[in-house]
Design a protein around this motif. Structure first.
Motif, PDB file in Angstrom:
ATOM      1  N   GLY A   1       7.700   9.891  -5.828  1.00  0.00           N
ATOM      2  CA  GLY A   1       7.794   8.774  -6.767  1.00  0.00           C
ATOM      3  C   GLY A   1       9.185   8.701  -7.340  1.00  0.00           C
ATOM      4  O   GLY A   1       9.391   8.784  -8.536  1.00  0.00           O
TER       5      GLY A   1
ATOM      6  N   VAL B   1       9.085   5.322   2.589  1.00  0.00           N
ATOM      7  CA  VAL B   1       8.265   4.370   1.838  1.00  0.00           C
ATOM      8  C   VAL B   1       6.814   4.781   1.983  1.00  0.00           C
ATOM      9  O   VAL B   1       6.243   4.685   3.062  1.00  0.00           O
ATOM     10  CB  VAL B   1       8.435   2.924   2.371  1.00  0.00           C
ATOM     11  CG1 VAL B   1       7.606   1.948   1.532  1.00  0.00           C
ATOM     12  CG2 VAL B   1       9.901   2.523   2.363  1.00  0.00           C
ATOM     13  N   ALA B   2       6.229   5.264   0.902  1.00  0.00           N
ATOM     14  CA  ALA B   2       4.839   5.715   0.977  1.00  0.00           C
ATOM     15  C   ALA B   2       4.280   5.893  -0.420  1.00  0.00           C
ATOM     16  O   ALA B   2       5.019   6.059  -1.384  1.00  0.00           O
ATOM     17  CB  ALA B   2       4.756   7.046   1.728  1.00  0.00           C
ATOM     18  N   ASP B   3       2.963   5.851  -0.497  1.00  0.00           N
ATOM     19  CA  ASP B   3       2.270   6.220  -1.718  1.00  0.00           C
ATOM     20  C   ASP B   3       2.031   7.724  -1.596  1.00  0.00           C
ATOM     21  O   ASP B   3       1.153   8.158  -0.869  1.00  0.00           O
ATOM     22  CB  ASP B   3       0.949   5.445  -1.806  1.00  0.00           C
ATOM     23  CG  ASP B   3       0.131   5.841  -3.024  1.00  0.00           C
ATOM     24  OD1 ASP B   3       0.539   6.770  -3.750  1.00  0.00           O
ATOM     25  OD2 ASP B   3      -0.920   5.224  -3.235  1.00  0.00           O
TER      26      ASP B   3
ATOM     27  N   THR C   1      -0.787   2.923  -9.605  1.00  0.00           N
ATOM     28  CA  THR C   1       0.306   2.754  -8.624  1.00  0.00           C
ATOM     29  C   THR C   1       0.676   1.282  -8.459  1.00  0.00           C
ATOM     30  O   THR C   1       1.836   0.972  -8.173  1.00  0.00           O
ATOM     31  CB  THR C   1      -0.073   3.246  -7.205  1.00  0.00           C
ATOM     32  OG1 THR C   1      -1.445   3.006  -6.991  1.00  0.00           O
ATOM     33  CG2 THR C   1       0.260   4.681  -7.011  1.00  0.00           C
ATOM     34  N   TRP C   2      -0.281   0.383  -8.668  1.00  0.00           N
ATOM     35  CA  TRP C   2      -0.021  -1.040  -8.446  1.00  0.00           C
ATOM     36  C   TRP C   2       0.841  -1.656  -9.539  1.00  0.00           C
ATOM     37  O   TRP C   2       1.252  -2.805  -9.442  1.00  0.00           O
ATOM     38  CB  TRP C   2      -1.340  -1.800  -8.282  1.00  0.00           C
ATOM     39  CG  TRP C   2      -2.127  -1.266  -7.128  1.00  0.00           C
ATOM     40  CD1 TRP C   2      -3.328  -0.611  -7.182  1.00  0.00           C
ATOM     41  CD2 TRP C   2      -1.762  -1.311  -5.742  1.00  0.00           C
ATOM     42  NE1 TRP C   2      -3.733  -0.240  -5.909  1.00  0.00           N
ATOM     43  CE2 TRP C   2      -2.783  -0.659  -5.019  1.00  0.00           C
ATOM     44  CE3 TRP C   2      -0.665  -1.821  -5.038  1.00  0.00           C
ATOM     45  CZ2 TRP C   2      -2.746  -0.506  -3.621  1.00  0.00           C
ATOM     46  CZ3 TRP C   2      -0.632  -1.678  -3.655  1.00  0.00           C
ATOM     47  CH2 TRP C   2      -1.658  -1.023  -2.963  1.00  0.00           C
TER      48      TRP C   2
ATOM     49  N   ARG D   1      -1.157   8.361   7.485  1.00  0.00           N
ATOM     50  CA  ARG D   1      -1.352   7.850   6.135  1.00  0.00           C
ATOM     51  C   ARG D   1      -2.335   6.688   6.144  1.00  0.00           C
ATOM     52  O   ARG D   1      -2.228   5.792   6.942  1.00  0.00           O
ATOM     53  CB  ARG D   1      -0.026   7.354   5.565  1.00  0.00           C
ATOM     54  CG  ARG D   1       0.936   8.486   5.340  1.00  0.00           C
ATOM     55  CD  ARG D   1       2.311   7.955   5.024  1.00  0.00           C
ATOM     56  NE  ARG D   1       3.264   9.035   5.224  1.00  0.00           N
ATOM     57  CZ  ARG D   1       4.514   8.851   5.635  1.00  0.00           C
ATOM     58  NH1 ARG D   1       4.965   7.652   5.884  1.00  0.00           N
ATOM     59  NH2 ARG D   1       5.306   9.875   5.793  1.00  0.00           N
TER      60      ARG D   1
ATOM     61  N   ASP E   1       8.884   6.799  -2.238  1.00  0.00           N
ATOM     62  CA  ASP E   1       8.496   5.824  -3.267  1.00  0.00           C
ATOM     63  C   ASP E   1       7.727   4.685  -2.627  1.00  0.00           C
ATOM     64  O   ASP E   1       7.878   4.380  -1.459  1.00  0.00           O
ATOM     65  CB  ASP E   1       9.721   5.299  -4.022  1.00  0.00           C
ATOM     66  CG  ASP E   1       9.357   4.749  -5.402  1.00  0.00           C
ATOM     67  OD1 ASP E   1       9.392   5.522  -6.377  1.00  0.00           O
ATOM     68  OD2 ASP E   1       9.007   3.553  -5.507  1.00  0.00           O
ATOM     69  N   ILE E   2       6.903   4.058  -3.454  1.00  0.00           N
ATOM     70  CA  ILE E   2       6.021   3.004  -2.976  1.00  0.00           C
ATOM     71  C   ILE E   2       6.735   1.660  -2.906  1.00  0.00           C
ATOM     72  O   ILE E   2       6.337   0.772  -2.177  1.00  0.00           O
ATOM     73  CB  ILE E   2       4.757   2.949  -3.880  1.00  0.00           C
ATOM     74  CG1 ILE E   2       3.643   2.151  -3.209  1.00  0.00           C
ATOM     75  CG2 ILE E   2       5.087   2.398  -5.256  1.00  0.00           C
ATOM     76  CD1 ILE E   2       2.300   2.325  -3.875  1.00  0.00           C
ATOM     77  N   SER E   3       7.808   1.507  -3.697  1.00  0.00           N
ATOM     78  CA  SER E   3       8.515   0.235  -3.710  1.00  0.00           C
ATOM     79  C   SER E   3       9.720   0.305  -2.768  1.00  0.00           C
ATOM     80  O   SER E   3      10.737   0.909  -3.077  1.00  0.00           O
ATOM     81  CB  SER E   3       8.964  -0.122  -5.127  1.00  0.00           C
ATOM     82  OG  SER E   3       9.767  -1.287  -5.103  1.00  0.00           O
ATOM     83  N   GLU E   4       9.584  -0.325  -1.605  1.00  0.00           N
ATOM     84  CA  GLU E   4      10.598  -0.220  -0.551  1.00  0.00           C
ATOM     85  C   GLU E   4      11.966  -0.714  -1.013  1.00  0.00           C
ATOM     86  O   GLU E   4      12.980  -0.044  -0.838  1.00  0.00           O
ATOM     87  CB  GLU E   4      10.135  -1.032   0.668  1.00  0.00           C
ATOM     88  CG  GLU E   4      11.181  -1.066   1.769  1.00  0.00           C
ATOM     89  CD  GLU E   4      10.627  -1.560   3.099  1.00  0.00           C
ATOM     90  OE1 GLU E   4       9.424  -1.834   3.189  1.00  0.00           O
ATOM     91  OE2 GLU E   4      11.428  -1.660   4.034  1.00  0.00           O
TER      92      GLU E   4
END
Ligand code: AVJ
Length: 367
Positions: free
Chosen positions: A116, A166-168, A65-66, A42, A140-143
């Motif tokens: 997501g 945890v990933a985008d 995403t941010w 990644r 999901d991006i938010s751990e």
């Protein structure tokens, strides 16, 4: 010839209660497994790079995403509870009524991969309906939000392996975590609800659905929830609610930039705006500068004219036909299609397309 079932207000609906199972049906509960570290394949997303690049564009824009740090994820959760924000409500209604038929398509011992995952609330509907699901991989991006959201699952679904990643997922090329499961499982079911697909341009969405297909293999099922609404009178309030929750969600991005990148955005110098771009069939969220100003981010000055905006999110609204076309370009075709009674939201149940020489049996039901 696809199975097209419209769940309408006119259709007498038998509510589909989640299948209740006895504790003896399951092996003992196990806690969620540790969060998986990012795999080397990644590419590391960079907030700083995306913000600096985005603010340097002629039309300033920052990838959506941010928006989803811990606070942003909380605010989005609040959005899903708003009267004006129909997508969550309508999608939940579809899933409540159709989960049993979707579960039938999935078959027993499936592995559910969610892209997501957010609060994982809708997933509970799906997991409850599935026949002895083996594992759940929420990405999901938010751990922190991910850890909080999956914490309660093992007590609800004893015997389910929970493997949070945890990933985008938009940059995810393969899912090495699938190898951890071993070979003895049923279908891989990719769950992609919430109209998150709408955050991608049509071309990006084709790329994403293509990569998903490559990552999960030929026998997968892909469930995509997608908003189809085109009416600005419905769309604009959904993205600019009267309580200002969506405004706070959007402005939280500036707070995050201030905090994480040492910037000096004034939160009162920008306002939230929702626009419907009819030509592109998308809702856009913007942060509009209330006056001419200069903002410093990471030591670099950025100039804003009065009324100039930062484009922070796009939500594409794919009609059924457009979505079908897009999915086909990515190698997926319909197994089922469900809509709510207001015809605002669709749940597409897709399978990898196979050569026409080997057509599969499908039910054709129009109601
Ligand atoms: C979670 C991206 C699908 O586009 O409807 C809601 C995000 N932004 N209100 C959407 C969102 C503002 C939401 N998605």
């Amino acid at each position: 010839m696809n199975k097209v079932s419209v769940v309408g207000a006119q259709t007498p609906m038998r509510p589909q209660p989640p299948r209740h199972r006895r504790a003896s049906d399951f092996p003992p509960a196990r806690p969620p497994e540790p969060l998986q570290p990012p795999a080397p394949a990644r590419t590391a997303p960079s907030f700083e790079r995306d913000v600096m690049l985005g603010l340097s564009l002629p039309h300033k824009a920052i990838p959506s995403t941010w928006l989803y740090d811990h606070r942003g994820s909380e605010l989005f959760e609040q959005i899903t509870q708003l009267d004006e924000y129909y997508p969550s409500r309508n999608e939940t209604r579809i899933l409540e009524r159709c989960a049993a038929q979707i579960a039938e398509a999935a078959g027993p011992h499936s592995v559910v991969i969610e892209l997501g995952s957010g609060s994982s609330r809708k997933t509970r509907l799906l997991l409850a309906a599935l026949d002895a699901p083996q594992a759940y991989l929420p990405i999901d991006i938010s751990e922190q939000f991910l850890a909080e959201s999956v914490a309660g699952l093992p007590s609800l679904f004893a015997g389910l392996r929970v493997l949070p990643v945890v990933a985008d997922f938009s940059r995810l090329d393969s899912l090495p975590e699938l190898a951890l499961l071993g070979g003895d499982h049923g279908r891989r079911v990719v769950f992609f609800p919430g109209s998150t697909i709408g955050n991608f341009t049509p071309d990006e969405a084709v790329g994403l659905l293509t990569r998903i297909g490559l990552a999960v293999g030929p026998d997968a099922l892909l469930i995509v929830g997608a908003d189809t609404t085109q009416d600005p009178a419905v769309l604009i309030p959904a993205y600019d609610d009267r309580d200002g929750v969506t405004a706070a969600f959007n402005l939280n991005l500036l707070e995050r930039i201030n905090r994480e990148l040492g910037a000096d955005f004034s939160l009162t110098a920008f306002r939230h705006e929702a626009r419907f771009n009819a030509e592109q069939q998308r809702v856009e969220m913007h942060l509009v500068s209330n006056y001419t100003q200069r903002v410093t981010v990471c030591g670099h000055p950025f100039q804003f004219a009065m009324g100039e905006s930062i484009h922070t999110e796009s939500a594409y609204k794919h009609s059924l036909l457009k979505f079908q076309h897009l999915a086909a370009r990515a190698g997926w075709s319909h197994r089922q299609l469900w809509m709510d009674g207001q015809s605002r939201f669709a749940v597409h149940v897709l399978e990898p397309s196979r050569p026409a020489a080997r057509p599969r049996e499908r039910n054709v039901i129009f109601r």
